[in-house]
Write an enzyme that holds these catalytic residues in place. Structure first.
Site, PDB file in Angstrom:
ATOM      1  N   HIS A 133     -55.293 -16.331   3.810  1.00 55.56           N
ATOM      2  CA  HIS A 133     -53.921 -15.762   5.216  1.00 55.56           C
ATOM      3  C   HIS A 133     -52.781 -16.958   5.456  1.00 55.56           C
ATOM      4  O   HIS A 133     -51.629 -17.369   4.827  1.00 55.56           O
ATOM      5  CB  HIS A 133     -54.070 -15.757   6.378  1.00 55.56           C
ATOM      6  N   GLU A 134     -53.877 -18.003   4.987  1.00 55.74           N
ATOM      7  CA  GLU A 134     -52.756 -19.747   4.788  1.00 55.74           C
ATOM      8  C   GLU A 134     -51.521 -19.294   3.702  1.00 55.74           C
ATOM      9  O   GLU A 134     -50.385 -19.981   3.377  1.00 55.74           O
ATOM     10  CB  GLU A 134     -53.220 -20.627   5.027  1.00 55.74           C
ATOM     11  N   HIS A 140     -48.517 -17.539   4.001  1.00 55.99           N
ATOM     12  CA  HIS A 140     -48.043 -18.716   4.948  1.00 55.99           C
ATOM     13  C   HIS A 140     -46.802 -19.818   3.439  1.00 55.99           C
ATOM     14  O   HIS A 140     -45.944 -20.491   3.343  1.00 55.99           O
ATOM     15  CB  HIS A 140     -48.012 -19.261   5.937  1.00 55.99           C
TER      16      HIS A 140
END
Length: 334
Positions: A17-18, A21
């Site tokens: 997920h990170e 980003h």
């Protein structure tokens, strides 16, 4: 050992997920201060152009970007980027989780196989047996609708709402027609008492991974709607789980084999991706909503400090909810 597996899996999902980003922020030239997996005190960190760290509590992670919360004079601050650039950075995290879910589903379906339209079992005294269906029959169409997958069969039977359907089957190379009246099962779905033969194929595993992900997204959206309206069967508090509950689920799956861990991992990753898109302050969806409002205002930005305050309030509310869910998780464990 099973708890360690659970923590590692959860950490991998948060990392993905990170990473979404992080990569999009890098691509768009945003100044990044830290890429962290976990929350709380640091237990390991290494400094390059960005500080990469692992923190004590395996409850999440973050990418600290200049100007994400509040004003900044840095020309490469998050807030200085275009609407499309900022939206892509925020959307990338949940999107990576959805893609990761598809990737995890592929080996699962390669291992267990994917259900085809050839029948492996006929339930005794079921509508299928009464109508004369046999093991080895291949369903070609349901009520004139050609079927290419087991899901097509299930969907057409469900849509029948209990009315008679006409099945065209291939038996020993010859087409036959059978009329069958589906019956409602305990789950409220219309069935005829048949089970599919599972086929192992990488191409079918990939296709099934995509369709399964799509079906689960639809179910998750429906569940969120039930959460909002308070119509979740069994109540809201008994239908959601936090990190402790997730670790417990993965630990149980680890006792039965790696393929179950991978399957649970896909579901968790998908949940994380979809839930992060909800328009709640502090979540990616809440930040995307602010960007959408900015776009509708013709590019006029919302006061960064006011938006930051809103996200802080949202984060506090989420933490209170997380504490409540964790308390319920602990009660369930004991």
């Amino acid at each position: 050992m099973t708890i360690l597996v659970a923590i590692l899996l959860f950490g991998a999902i948060v990392f993905i997920h990170e990473l979404g980003h992080f990569l999009l922020a890098k691509k768009n030239g945003v100044t990044i201060h830290e890429f962290s997996i976990g929350m709380g005190p640091k237990i390991f960190s290494i400094k390059r152009d960005v500080e990469y760290s692992i923190r004590l509590l395996p409850l999440g992670g973050f990418v600290s970007m200049e100007g994400e919360d509040g004003e900044s004079k840095d020309k490469n601050a998050f807030g200085k980027k275009s609407i499309i650039q900022r939206a892509s950075i925020l959307f990338a995290g949940p999107f990576f989780n959805i893609v990761f879910a598809v990737i995890l589903f592929i080996p699962v379906f390669m291992y267990i196989g994917t259900p085809g339209t050839t029948l492996s079992q006929i339930v005794p005294n079921s509508p299928a047996q009464v109508a004369g269906l046999q093991e080895g029959d291949k369903i070609e169409s349901v009520s004139g609708e050609k079927v290419n997958s087991w899901q097509d069969v299930v969907t057409n039977l469900t849509n029948s709402e209990g009315k008679e359907v006409k099945l065209v089957i291939d038996r020993d190379g010859k087409d036959q027609e059978l009329n069958i009246v589906p019956e409602k099962n305990e789950e409220g779905r219309y069935v005829i008492g048949i089970a599919p033969k599972y086929e192992k194929s990488i191409t079918k595993a990939i296709a099934t991974a995509f369709t399964t992900t799509g079906d689960m997204i639809v179910q998750m959206v429906k569940f969120v709607g039930q959460l909002i309206t308070g119509t979740v069967p069994g109540g809201v508090s008994n239908s959601v789980t936090g990190p402790i509950g997730v670790i417990s689920l993965v630990s149980d799956a680890a006792k039965t084999g790696i393929i179950n861990v991978v399957y649970i991992g896909a579901i968790i990753s998908l949940n994380l991706g979809i839930l992060n898109l909800l328009p709640i302050p502090a979540l990616d969806g809440g930040r995307l909503l602010m960007i959408l409002i900015e776009a509708l205002r013709g590019g006029k930005k919302i006061d960064p400090n006011k938006e930051a305050t809103l996200h802080i309030i949202g984060f506090g509310a989420l933490m209170l909810f997380m504490l409540f869910v964790t308390y319920k998780d602990i009660l369930r464990l004991f």
